[in-house]
Design an enzyme around this catalytic site. Structure first.
Site, PDB file in Angstrom:
ATOM      1  CG  ASP A   1     -75.731  78.246 -14.749  1.00 29.63           C
ATOM      2  OD1 ASP A   1     -76.298  78.739 -13.752  1.00 29.63           O
ATOM      3  OD2 ASP A   1     -75.962  79.011 -15.930  1.00 29.63           O
ATOM      4  CD  GLU A   2     -77.676  80.696  -9.722  1.00 33.51           C
ATOM      5  OE1 GLU A   2     -77.654  81.356  -8.456  1.00 33.51           O
ATOM      6  OE2 GLU A   2     -78.753  81.239 -10.261  1.00 33.51           O
TER       7      GLU A   2
HETATM    8  O1  DAU Z   1     -78.595  79.799 -13.597  1.00 38.39           O
HETATM    9  C1  DAU Z   1     -79.615  78.906 -13.244  1.00 38.39           C
HETATM   10  C2  DAU Z   1     -80.544  79.564 -11.971  1.00 38.39           C
HETATM   11  O2  DAU Z   1     -81.040  80.351 -13.043  1.00 38.39           O
HETATM   12  C3  DAU Z   1     -81.035  78.605 -11.226  1.00 38.39           C
HETATM   13  O3  DAU Z   1     -80.206  77.613 -10.864  1.00 38.39           O
HETATM   14  C4  DAU Z   1     -82.158  79.087 -10.236  1.00 38.39           C
HETATM   15  O4  DAU Z   1     -83.080  78.297  -9.943  1.00 38.39           O
HETATM   16  C5  DAU Z   1     -82.979  80.167 -11.000  1.00 38.39           C
HETATM   17  O5  DAU Z   1     -83.716  81.017 -10.101  1.00 38.39           O
HETATM   18  C6  DAU Z   1     -82.103  81.088 -11.861  1.00 38.39           C
HETATM   19  O6  DAU Z   1     -81.422  81.964 -10.884  1.00 38.39           O
HETATM   20  P1  DAU Z   1     -81.164  83.467 -11.220  1.00 38.39           P
HETATM   21  O7  DAU Z   1     -81.095  84.258 -10.281  1.00 38.39           O
HETATM   22  O8  DAU Z   1     -80.251  84.033 -12.567  1.00 38.39           O
HETATM   23  O9  DAU Z   1     -82.866  83.927 -11.933  1.00 38.39           O
HETATM   24  P2  DAU Z   1     -83.850  85.122 -11.504  1.00 38.39           P
HETATM   25  O10 DAU Z   1     -84.984  84.747 -12.589  1.00 38.39           O
HETATM   26  O11 DAU Z   1     -84.048  85.151 -10.309  1.00 38.39           O
HETATM   27  O12 DAU Z   1     -82.735  86.311 -12.086  1.00 38.39           O
HETATM   28  C7  DAU Z   1     -82.337  86.401 -13.615  1.00 38.39           C
HETATM   29  C8  DAU Z   1     -81.461  87.794 -13.482  1.00 38.39           C
HETATM   30  O13 DAU Z   1     -82.842  88.770 -13.219  1.00 38.39           O
HETATM   31  C9  DAU Z   1     -80.915  87.902 -12.429  1.00 38.39           C
HETATM   32  O14 DAU Z   1     -79.638  88.344 -12.922  1.00 38.39           O
HETATM   33  C10 DAU Z   1     -81.372  88.817 -11.453  1.00 38.39           C
HETATM   34  C11 DAU Z   1     -82.194  89.513 -12.313  1.00 38.39           C
HETATM   35  N1  DAU Z   1     -83.526  90.059 -11.867  1.00 38.39           N
HETATM   36  C12 DAU Z   1     -84.272  89.150 -11.241  1.00 38.39           C
HETATM   37  C13 DAU Z   1     -85.416  89.418 -10.574  1.00 38.39           C
HETATM   38  C14 DAU Z   1     -86.552  88.260  -9.730  1.00 38.39           C
HETATM   39  C15 DAU Z   1     -84.160  91.430 -11.925  1.00 38.39           C
HETATM   40  O15 DAU Z   1     -83.110  92.241 -12.368  1.00 38.39           O
HETATM   41  N2  DAU Z   1     -85.273  91.479 -11.422  1.00 38.39           N
HETATM   42  C16 DAU Z   1     -85.858  90.881 -10.670  1.00 38.39           C
HETATM   43  O16 DAU Z   1     -87.263  91.242 -10.202  1.00 38.39           O
END
Ligand code: DAU
Ligand code: NAD
Length: 356
Positions: A137-138
């Site tokens: 969705d990104e």
């Molecule tokens: O939306 C689909 C996407 O979801 C996928 O295409 C990606 O492959 C997948 O990694 C994921 O991306 P996000 O960036 O949304 O996921 P992430 O788990 O890295 O982060 C989720 C949310 O949490 C985002 O708003 C950033 C935040 N976050 C992430 C990390 C790793 C934090 O606040 N602290 C953190 O340490």
């Protein structure tokens, strides 16, 4: 009949392969699993398939055209299900090159190999062949608080190197259908969570840090919204598209579970307080706000009505049931967690968090 899966040793890919070979309707169809085993790929995820003739693991790269040609000629799959990618937004900010190579060049290589293979097929085999592309969705960019959720017609507005590389791959897939008639389908889905989730992403990172008594690093104000989808539901959605999806169509897949990050982190903390209480106090004491992610998208939300209307798919898990299973899975797989927290993992954690 055989499937060629790419990236089937990663988080979603390994769930897909395990589900495919355990689901009565699909269990009889073997899987050839092509994976480069980057830091995110892990053969341990597939240990229960050791010695199972229905699973052929191939250690190789999707940018290797000769290898992909050989696998297509040898196994003659009736479909390619393409998961392989660099998938972590923060890593794409630190080093975008690998994202262009795998997500763009790799998808191009697969499309060209698939086109050459498909051109040799005739009759029912040609009719049945599919190239299924797994996307995100990104690619649609970021929503305001009251904007409607992403439909399949939403304009592409990728904001990170990761989402730009996935958007590029989506465009290639679309063009190979439009220009060459390659029979493609695509899914763009929201944030997955569940078993085998590498602890660089929000949910598994918060669980493993909380269990270790380490800070829980929330980017910025933690009010960014994601739409959480249990990985098993993503797998069933892809099975539905492979079985009944219309050629040339994209289906958005989401969990109908929009939640701000702070709510996710508090839910994880509450579940751990219940399932693995810490004598030092509630796990939420570890929550620490850190410097925001550059270019951080504020809100994603998926309108999953098309796949429900056309294919009868809906997620089976609620967030409450899915997150409980996920936390319990991590508690039950401490050995896996310890193994994936290798030196390279620790280097990543230091690169991403030390300066925040
Ligand atoms: O939306 C689909 C996407 O979801 C996928 O295409 C990606 O492959 C997948 O990694 C994921 O991306 P996000 O960036 O949304 O996921 P992430 O788990 O890295 O982060 C989720 C949310 O949490 C985002 O708003 C950033 C935040 N976050 C992430 C990390 C790793 C934090 O606040 N602290 C953190 O340490
Ligand atoms: P992941 O990072 O956990 O796994 C990726 C897998 O691809 C790994 O096994 C890795 O070894 C393999 N790989 C990487 N480069 C390769 C190459 N050049 N050749 C062969 N294999 C290679 O990713 P994931 O979270 O399982 O995501 C799978 C797919 O789903 C990706 O295309 C991703 O963009 C998409 N997606 C993920 C999410 C999510 O929340 N995780 C959401 C929407 C879409």
């Amino acid at each position: 009949m055989t499937l060629l899966v790419t990236g089937g040793a990663g988080f979603i890919g390994s769930n897909f392969v395990l589900d495919w070979l355990a689901t009565p309707e699909t269990a009889g169809e073997p899987v050839v699993n092509l994976d480069a085993l980057t830091y995110a790929g892990n053969r341990d995820n597939l240990a229960t398939l050791e010695g199972d003739a229905r699973h052929v693991f191939v250690h190789g790269d999707i940018t290797d055209r000769a290898l992909v040609d050989r696998l297509l000629a040898e196994h003659r799959p009736r479909a390619i299900v393409h998961f392989a990618a660099e998938s972590h937004v923060d890593r794409s900010i630190h080093g975008p090159g690998a994202f262009i190579r795998t997500n763009v060049q790799g998808t191009f290589t697969l499309l060209e190999a698939a086109r050459a293979h498909w051109s040799t097929l005739q009759g029912p085999a040609r009719e049945a062949f599919r190239f299924h592309h797994v996307s995100t969705d990104e690619v649609y960019g970021s929503l305001g608080p009251s904007d409607p959720a992403f439909t399949e017609d939403h304009p592409y507005q990728p904001n990170s190197p990761y989402s730009a590389s996935k958007a590029a791959s989506d465009h290639l897939v679309r063009a190979w259908h439009h220009t060459y008639g390659l029979p493609v389908t695509a899914t763009n889905c929201s944030n997955n969570y569940g078993p085998w989730h590498f602890p660089e992403k929000l949910i598994p990172l918060m669980i493993v840090n909380a269990l270790a008594g380490k800070p829980l690093p929330v980017y910025g104000d933690g009010q960014q919204v994601r739409d959480w989808l249990y990985v098993g539901d993503h797998c069933s959605a892809i099975r539905a598209v492979l079985a009944r999806g219309r050629v040339g169509e994209t289906y958005n897949v989401g969990g109908w579970n929009e939640k701000p990050n702070m709510e996710i982190v508090h839910t994880v903390c509450r579940l751990l307080d219940e399932l693995r209480p810490d004598p030092a106090g509630p796990h939420a004491r570890l929550i620490t706000h850190v410097k925001d992610r550059p270019g951080h998208d504020r809100r994603y939300a998926i309108d999953a009505r098309k796949i429900e209307r056309e294919l009868g798919w809906r997620p089976a898990e609620t967030f409450d049931t899915g997150i409980r299973k996920t936390v319990q899975w991590v508690l039950d797989h401490g050995d896996w967690i310890a193994r994936v927290q290798s030196g390279a993992y620790r280097e990543w954690v230091s690169a991403n968090y030390a300066a925040r």
